[in-house]
Design an enzyme around this catalytic site. Sequence first.
Site, mmCIF file in Angstrom:
data_model
loop_
_atom_site.group_PDB
_atom_site.id
_atom_site.type_symbol
_atom_site.label_atom_id
_atom_site.label_comp_id
_atom_site.label_asym_id
_atom_site.label_seq_id
_atom_site.Cartn_x
_atom_site.Cartn_y
_atom_site.Cartn_z
ATOM 1 C CB SER A 166 -14.526 -66.988 -114.769
ATOM 2 O OG SER A 166 -14.916 -65.637 -114.912
ATOM 3 C CD GLU B 115 -21.397 -68.365 -118.555
ATOM 4 O OE1 GLU B 115 -21.099 -67.800 -117.494
ATOM 5 O OE2 GLU B 115 -20.855 -69.428 -118.936
ATOM 6 C CG HIS C 37 -19.891 -66.541 -114.603
ATOM 7 N ND1 HIS C 37 -19.293 -67.015 -115.757
ATOM 8 C CD2 HIS C 37 -18.892 -65.950 -113.885
ATOM 9 C CE1 HIS C 37 -18.009 -66.719 -115.731
ATOM 10 N NE2 HIS C 37 -17.735 -66.085 -114.605
#
Length: 521
Positions: A211, A327, A429
């Site tokens: 990320s 995600e 995610h």
Amino acid sequence: MLKTGYSLVLALAALLSASAADRVKTANGVLEAAPASSGVRVFQGIPFAAPPVGDLRWKEPQPVKNWKGVRPAAAFGPRCMQQSLFSDMIFRSNGMGEDCLYLNIWTPAKSAKARLPVLVYFYGGGFVAGDGSEPRYDGEAMARKGIVALTVNYRLGVFGFMAHPELTAESPHHASGNYGLLDQAAALRWVRTNIAAFGGDPAKVVIAGESAGSISVSAQMASPLAKDVIAGAIGESGSVLGSLRAIKLEAAEKVGADWAAATLGAGSLTALRALTAQQILDAAAKTRSVRFNPTIDGYFFPEAPEVLYAAGKQAHVPLLAGWNSEEMNGTALLGGQPPTPEAYEKAIRTQYGDKADDILKVYPGATPQQILQSATGLAGDRFIAYSTWKWIDTHAKSTGKPVYRYFYTRPRPATVAAATRPAPKGAVHSAEIEYAMGNLDSNKTYAWTPEDRKVSQVMQDLFANFIKTLNPNGAGLPEWPALNAGGAPRLLRLDVESKAEPETLRERYLLLDALAAKPPR
């Protein structure tokens, strides 16, 4: 009596020998490792820059002052200033504060002669949260694979990324913002200078992150301050080529100056530095809609990152990168409406106007199942997958270096406690972190299964091979062809049964690329 005395001498000698083995001399002084029951030595809370406090708040990281004697390295340093935002973040840090520029090392090396490959991992958290002490990033499992593993703290949010005209004026580089990225670059320079003492090879440093950490990896590759330290790179969901895109310095200065005046009543840099860190953090908490982006400052980023990558000015190193299958959930894109063709088309036309037909062609919605699949794909692509694709695609084209792309699809298992909401159908995610780093057992939330452990073993082995050889392939592992190795492009689907498969969604990303083609603000 003599026998007892001799035994005491032997015991004392063994103790002194063990202490010596756990001590490492760095450029700034001697460190002593935390006590370890395994064969991995752990050094926690190592300062790599001076505390960014007082007049050093919002300045490029400065060198560490040398210390005398032996400095214990048996506890994580404080985490950087941040709000409590993400429920999945668990910290082992020693509190929180501006004095937070510390790194942590896990090394299996018994001497400085080992010259082992090195992994430097940057945490995620949207550049507003996160810490190198989080158990999911723990480096011991990677160290057991013969790797010297590090985690690095860097400044966050307003402390790490606020630009301001007065900050630019006082800078010898006429730059401001990007302090968190400058922290990372300083840590990499520290690694180059010191890692051999821990048994690492400064010529074999692979940087990785998820990320915001992945965005950081792509940023460090593009910066002249860091790219020469990097031998390879791993990116998990995100890049600076789209996610948290860098903006022009003038625009960033205006954001910082306007925010400081309106939120804190601080019309000068002197007034800002006179405030406590908590006062500034509290003000940021009240204005979460204001984001401090990385800046095209002419120093860390000489040009816009997308320009640097297109011109091949980034580090020319092998890259392993990819993203997850969920995600972001697609229900948000529908605005709470049921997944009917009419509702889906209306949502797309409202958001995309005259480009709606192009979007509907590559994200079709004829049935509820197809709508949910397309909406989830589009939401995840807009959030972070497209930017990761852009990084992968541009790097492969502009450098010719091997690029290994993955698509991670393993959903997390059920939670140990009774679930209060439906489990995701895909990999959400950040779901892959514990698998890749070999840290499933550090997360007590989920009821890990033998299948999860199989995925983790394979994924960690692939990542470890890449860190060691810049090629993830190895005996007993699924074949992972480089995306740009010739022939039809292929990627590796990571799941219980991992396998290489053709790239099939390129049309989607080319469309999003065309829609995103505009200069930075």
